[in-house]
Write an enzyme that holds these catalytic residues in place. Sequence first.
Site, PDB file in Angstrom:
ATOM      1  N   LYS A  96     -13.644  18.022   2.212  1.00  0.00           N
ATOM      2  CA  LYS A  96     -13.415  18.268   0.778  1.00  0.00           C
ATOM      3  C   LYS A  96     -14.611  18.967   0.150  1.00  0.00           C
ATOM      4  CE  LYS A  96     -10.103  14.477   0.517  1.00  0.00           C
ATOM      5  NZ  LYS A  96     -10.243  13.883   1.868  1.00  0.00           N
TER       6      LYS A  96
HETATM    7  O1  LIG Z   1      -7.547  15.287   2.210  1.00  0.00           O
HETATM    8  C1  LIG Z   1      -7.123  14.252   2.726  1.00  0.00           C
HETATM    9  O2  LIG Z   1      -6.952  14.191   3.942  1.00  0.00           O
HETATM   10  C2  LIG Z   1      -6.647  13.164   1.856  1.00  0.00           C
HETATM   11  C3  LIG Z   1      -6.095  13.542   0.649  1.00  0.00           C
HETATM   12  C4  LIG Z   1      -5.365  12.614  -0.103  1.00  0.00           C
HETATM   13  O3  LIG Z   1      -4.774  12.928  -1.120  1.00  0.00           O
HETATM   14  N1  LIG Z   1      -5.285  11.342   0.345  1.00  0.00           N
HETATM   15  C5  LIG Z   1      -5.870  10.927   1.518  1.00  0.00           C
HETATM   16  O4  LIG Z   1      -5.693   9.753   1.896  1.00  0.00           O
HETATM   17  N2  LIG Z   1      -6.606  11.817   2.259  1.00  0.00           N
HETATM   18  C6  LIG Z   1      -7.310  11.396   3.489  1.00  0.00           C
HETATM   19  O5  LIG Z   1      -6.332  11.044   4.474  1.00  0.00           O
HETATM   20  C7  LIG Z   1      -6.738   9.888   5.209  1.00  0.00           C
HETATM   21  C8  LIG Z   1      -5.737   8.768   4.965  1.00  0.00           C
HETATM   22  O6  LIG Z   1      -6.011   7.654   5.764  1.00  0.00           O
HETATM   23  P1  LIG Z   1      -4.998   6.414   5.952  1.00  0.00           P
HETATM   24  O7  LIG Z   1      -4.617   5.968   4.588  1.00  0.00           O
HETATM   25  O8  LIG Z   1      -5.821   5.425   6.698  1.00  0.00           O
HETATM   26  O9  LIG Z   1      -3.824   6.925   6.734  1.00  0.00           O
HETATM   27  C9  LIG Z   1      -8.156   9.586   4.745  1.00  0.00           C
HETATM   28  O10 LIG Z   1      -9.060  10.298   5.588  1.00  0.00           O
HETATM   29  C10 LIG Z   1      -8.213  10.164   3.346  1.00  0.00           C
HETATM   30  O11 LIG Z   1      -9.511  10.571   2.983  1.00  0.00           O
END
Ligand SMILES: O=C(O)c1cc(=O)[nH]c(=O)n1[C@@H]1O[C@H](COP(=O)(O)O)[C@@H](O)[C@H]1O
Length: 276
Positions: A96
Amino acid sequence: MNKQELFENIKRKQSFLCVGLDTDIKKIPGHLLKEEDPIFAFNKAIIDATAPYCIAYKPNLAFYESMGVKGWIAFEKTVEYIKKNYPDQFIIADAKRGDIGNTSAMYARTFFEELDIDSLTVAPYMGEDSVTPFLSYEGKWVILLALTSNKGSHDFQLTEDKEGERLFEKVLRKSQEWANDQNMMYVVGATQGRMFEDIRRIVPNHFLLVPGIGAQGGSLEEVCRYGMTPECGLIVNSSRAIIYADKSENFAQAAKDEAGKVQKQMAEQLKAARIV
Ligand SMILES: O=C(O)c1cc(=O)[nH]c(=O)n1[C@@H]1O[C@H](COP(=O)(O)O)[C@@H](O)[C@H]1O
């Protein structure tokens, strides 16, 4: 990797799953702590177990940077391991980033030259000159934050201007002046449901990176119903629900089972859409 190659991988593996490598030293099985590099040992086992079921890996930099130099080394080793052993996997550095132009150019050098990673998540809010330095690399992708999965997405992204355009819509519209569906994707959270319809009105052909199934409770079925395109157009990420499916010595098998389950659901969605 270009868009067509990504689509071919999706069809061949009947999957559009991205496994998120959000590796936390406090959450990995205890027996790995005696390894020289526990983070890399964990990632290697997860990658070997899940590679047949996914088309992408997304290490999130926060998890590595929180460990200083050791974390950065584990991150580099993980990227190298994927590239050497699973060259068909699309790699997303979830960092990001985004800053004034000359600083963004240094971030771009880090991820696209030094580490030669396929794509990087970028925040759009500093505007054109903060994003374009990432776009000068042939074959590399910017994944721009559009409508994120968290509650705070309401604070700014869903606010409207006088004409009734919401901020995430402005991001989608404006950024198409800088890039196209061959070098830009957008982040849209799986928790956003029917919003995918609004998003597809503005970006009908772009790939979307969709985090938020699994631990955050987003629905894969809903994401596909409102967000899938004839070329799939979706990379759906799950991190914790896969990599921490089991915290014992059986963790890799459990991650494999969990990734396999998601892949099966994805295959059904691809079949229903007549993509495979
Ligand atoms: O850019 C991202 O990957 C991201 C954007 C978003 O809106 N929401 C989000 O959860 N993420 C990322 O996606 C991953 C989600 O992880 P879990 O919730 O464990 O599946 C993490 O690395 C977050 O930082």
